[in-house]
Design an enzyme around this catalytic site. Structure first.
Site, PDB file in Angstrom:
ATOM      1  N   SER A  14      -6.367  23.644 -36.801  1.00 25.83           N
ATOM      2  CA  SER A  14      -6.267  23.762 -35.184  1.00 25.83           C
ATOM      3  C   SER A  14      -6.762  25.055 -34.543  1.00 25.83           C
ATOM      4  O   SER A  14      -6.913  25.957 -35.047  1.00 25.83           O
ATOM      5  CB  SER A  14      -4.481  24.017 -34.826  1.00 25.83           C
ATOM      6  OG  SER A  14      -4.499  24.157 -33.574  1.00 25.83           O
ATOM      7  N   LYS A  65       5.555  15.468 -32.263  1.00 27.56           N
ATOM      8  CA  LYS A  65       6.063  15.726 -30.708  1.00 27.56           C
ATOM      9  C   LYS A  65       7.381  14.790 -30.457  1.00 27.56           C
ATOM     10  O   LYS A  65       8.112  15.435 -29.770  1.00 27.56           O
ATOM     11  CB  LYS A  65       4.861  15.159 -29.811  1.00 27.56           C
ATOM     12  CG  LYS A  65       3.494  15.913 -30.146  1.00 27.56           C
ATOM     13  CD  LYS A  65       2.427  15.718 -29.251  1.00 27.56           C
ATOM     14  CE  LYS A  65       1.216  16.439 -29.553  1.00 27.56           C
ATOM     15  NZ  LYS A  65       0.153  16.126 -28.557  1.00 27.56           N
ATOM     16  N   GLY A 128      -0.151   4.009 -26.881  1.00 27.69           N
ATOM     17  CA  GLY A 128       0.768   4.919 -27.746  1.00 27.69           C
ATOM     18  C   GLY A 128       1.341   6.024 -27.239  1.00 27.69           C
ATOM     19  O   GLY A 128       1.288   6.002 -25.937  1.00 27.69           O
TER      20      GLY A 128
HETATM   21  P1  ATR Z   1      -1.027   8.015 -30.575  1.00 26.75           P
HETATM   22  O1  ATR Z   1       0.196   8.423 -30.771  1.00 26.75           O
HETATM   23  O2  ATR Z   1      -2.201   8.651 -30.915  1.00 26.75           O
HETATM   24  O3  ATR Z   1      -1.144   7.317 -29.172  1.00 26.75           O
HETATM   25  P2  ATR Z   1      -0.248   5.543 -31.638  1.00 26.75           P
HETATM   26  O4  ATR Z   1       1.046   5.556 -30.842  1.00 26.75           O
HETATM   27  O5  ATR Z   1      -0.410   4.778 -32.827  1.00 26.75           O
HETATM   28  O6  ATR Z   1      -1.157   6.789 -31.454  1.00 26.75           O
HETATM   29  O7  ATR Z   1      -1.247   4.465 -30.542  1.00 26.75           O
HETATM   30  C1  ATR Z   1      -2.452   4.187 -30.872  1.00 26.75           C
HETATM   31  C2  ATR Z   1      -3.132   3.544 -29.891  1.00 26.75           C
HETATM   32  O8  ATR Z   1      -4.410   3.202 -30.131  1.00 26.75           O
HETATM   33  C3  ATR Z   1      -2.491   2.155 -29.425  1.00 26.75           C
HETATM   34  O9  ATR Z   1      -2.538   1.846 -28.099  1.00 26.75           O
HETATM   35  C4  ATR Z   1      -3.187   1.111 -30.317  1.00 26.75           C
HETATM   36  O10 ATR Z   1      -3.373  -0.181 -29.827  1.00 26.75           O
HETATM   37  P3  ATR Z   1      -2.084  -1.182 -30.569  1.00 26.75           P
HETATM   38  O11 ATR Z   1      -0.862  -0.709 -29.401  1.00 26.75           O
HETATM   39  O12 ATR Z   1      -2.707  -2.569 -30.077  1.00 26.75           O
HETATM   40  O13 ATR Z   1      -2.094  -0.791 -31.684  1.00 26.75           O
HETATM   41  C5  ATR Z   1      -4.593   1.704 -30.049  1.00 26.75           C
HETATM   42  N1  ATR Z   1      -5.583   1.274 -31.122  1.00 26.75           N
HETATM   43  C6  ATR Z   1      -5.707   1.871 -32.323  1.00 26.75           C
HETATM   44  N2  ATR Z   1      -6.544   1.061 -33.146  1.00 26.75           N
HETATM   45  C7  ATR Z   1      -7.123   0.507 -32.316  1.00 26.75           C
HETATM   46  C8  ATR Z   1      -8.525  -0.582 -32.304  1.00 26.75           C
HETATM   47  N3  ATR Z   1      -9.095  -0.616 -33.520  1.00 26.75           N
HETATM   48  N4  ATR Z   1      -8.790  -1.006 -31.281  1.00 26.75           N
HETATM   49  C9  ATR Z   1      -8.033  -0.954 -29.888  1.00 26.75           C
HETATM   50  N5  ATR Z   1      -7.062  -0.174 -29.870  1.00 26.75           N
HETATM   51  C10 ATR Z   1      -6.646   0.439 -30.969  1.00 26.75           C
END
Ligand code: ATR
Length: 271
Positions: A14, A65, A128
């Site tokens: 960090s 978080k 997310g």
């Molecule tokens: P964070 O807390 O970092 O936002 P998360 O809650 O796991 O992590 O959310 C990840 C986000 O990245 C989501 O919007 C996810 O899309 P989905 O809701 O469809 O899963 C998106 N994401 C992750 N991998 C992806 C990929 N290969 N292509 C497009 N979106 C992706």
């Protein structure tokens, strides 16, 4: 000496201790700011031990978080709306939670990058936790429209419904982003961190807006290279990290550090 930590897992790399040390030096404040790794399944014990031992405040990073919000006895509106907290403070024995991530993003976009949110179309990629944390502060700036685009449309729809009373927010599938000139495009997906770069459709890039990745360093590189290659201005999220730290510092200490020199120093040391 007043003690602060950033709690995460992993957390060793960090930048927050460096940032807060620079803030403290700038303002002539004496404090200690360290990293604290908590077990993935027991944030509460680690946080409790820190505060019982006299700790004054903590920043909280992945994956804690949501745990941080639950751990606190009180929470600010913006932490409740975000459903997550990256900030804890002990005040008169009560643990209070806040979320400074959205304010950090807005400060970086508007002050450091001179982008205009008010009256602009803003595209937020992902639905997310990272997206949820910044929607209310973005809407507070009164964009013409905030489009939340996500691979899984239902999650974007849930967010749009949750925040509908705060401004003009609509959901879209990632592969059918509606037209409209986007002044700002924020990547809040975890694709960068996973090393699978996201591609923007031509109609989004053609507006020549600002592409912003909430990640920084190597994690943001592919998305930013793609955006620059398509003719957009592009920035990683290092400024957001510094700005959320400044917001945290002010909440704890009552004084707001200047961020430009700190951000410049961090950038000078990174490739
Ligand atoms: P964070 O807390 O970092 O936002 P998360 O809650 O796991 O992590 O959310 C990840 C986000 O990245 C989501 O919007 C996810 O899309 P989905 O809701 O469809 O899963 C998106 N994401 C992750 N991998 C992806 C990929 N290969 N292509 C497009 N979106 C992706």
């Amino acid at each position: 000496m007043d003690r602060y930590v950033v709690i995460g897992n992993p957390v060793a790399h960090s930048l927050s201790p460096r940032i807060h040390a620079l803030f403290a030096k700038q303002l002539g404040e004496t404090l200690e700011y360290a990293t604290l790794v908590a077990p993935r399944d027991d944030f509460a014990s680690a946080a409790r031990a820190f505060f019982d031992g006299g700790g004054r405040g903590a920043n909280v990073t992945l994956p804690f978080k949501l745990d941080a919000l639950r751990f606190a006895s009180r929470a600010s509106d913006r932490a409740r709306l975000a459903g997550a907290a990256n900030f804890l403070a002990s005040r008169a024995g009560i643990i209070e939670a806040d979320n400074t991530d959205g304010a950090g993003l807005v400060s970086d976009l508007t002050r450091n990058l001179r982008a205009t949110i008010a009256g602009s179309n803003v595209l937020l990629l992902g639905a997310g936790g990272a997206s949820r944390g910044v929607i209310a502060p973005l809407l507070a700036q009164r964009p013409a429209r905030l489009v939340v685009a996500n691979r899984t449309l239902d999650k974007a729809r849930d967010l749009a419904a949750h925040f509908a009373n705060l401004g003009n927010i609509v959901a879209a599938p990632l592969d059918a982003i509606p037209g409209g000139e986007y002044g700002i495009v924020v990547n809040a997906t975890s694709t960068s961190v996973q090393g699978e770069p996201l591609r923007l459709p031509a109609h989004v890039a053609d507006a020549r807006g600002l592409a912003y990745d909430m990640a920084y360093g190597d994690a943001a590189r592919a998305f930013l290279e793609h955006a620059r290659g398509a003719g957009m201005r592009a920035s990683d999220g290092l400024g957001m990290l510094v700005e959320q730290a400044a917001e945290s510092f002010e909440l704890w200490r009552g004084r707001r550090p200047a961020t430009a020199a700190v951000l410049a120093e961090l950038r000078a040391r990174r490739p």
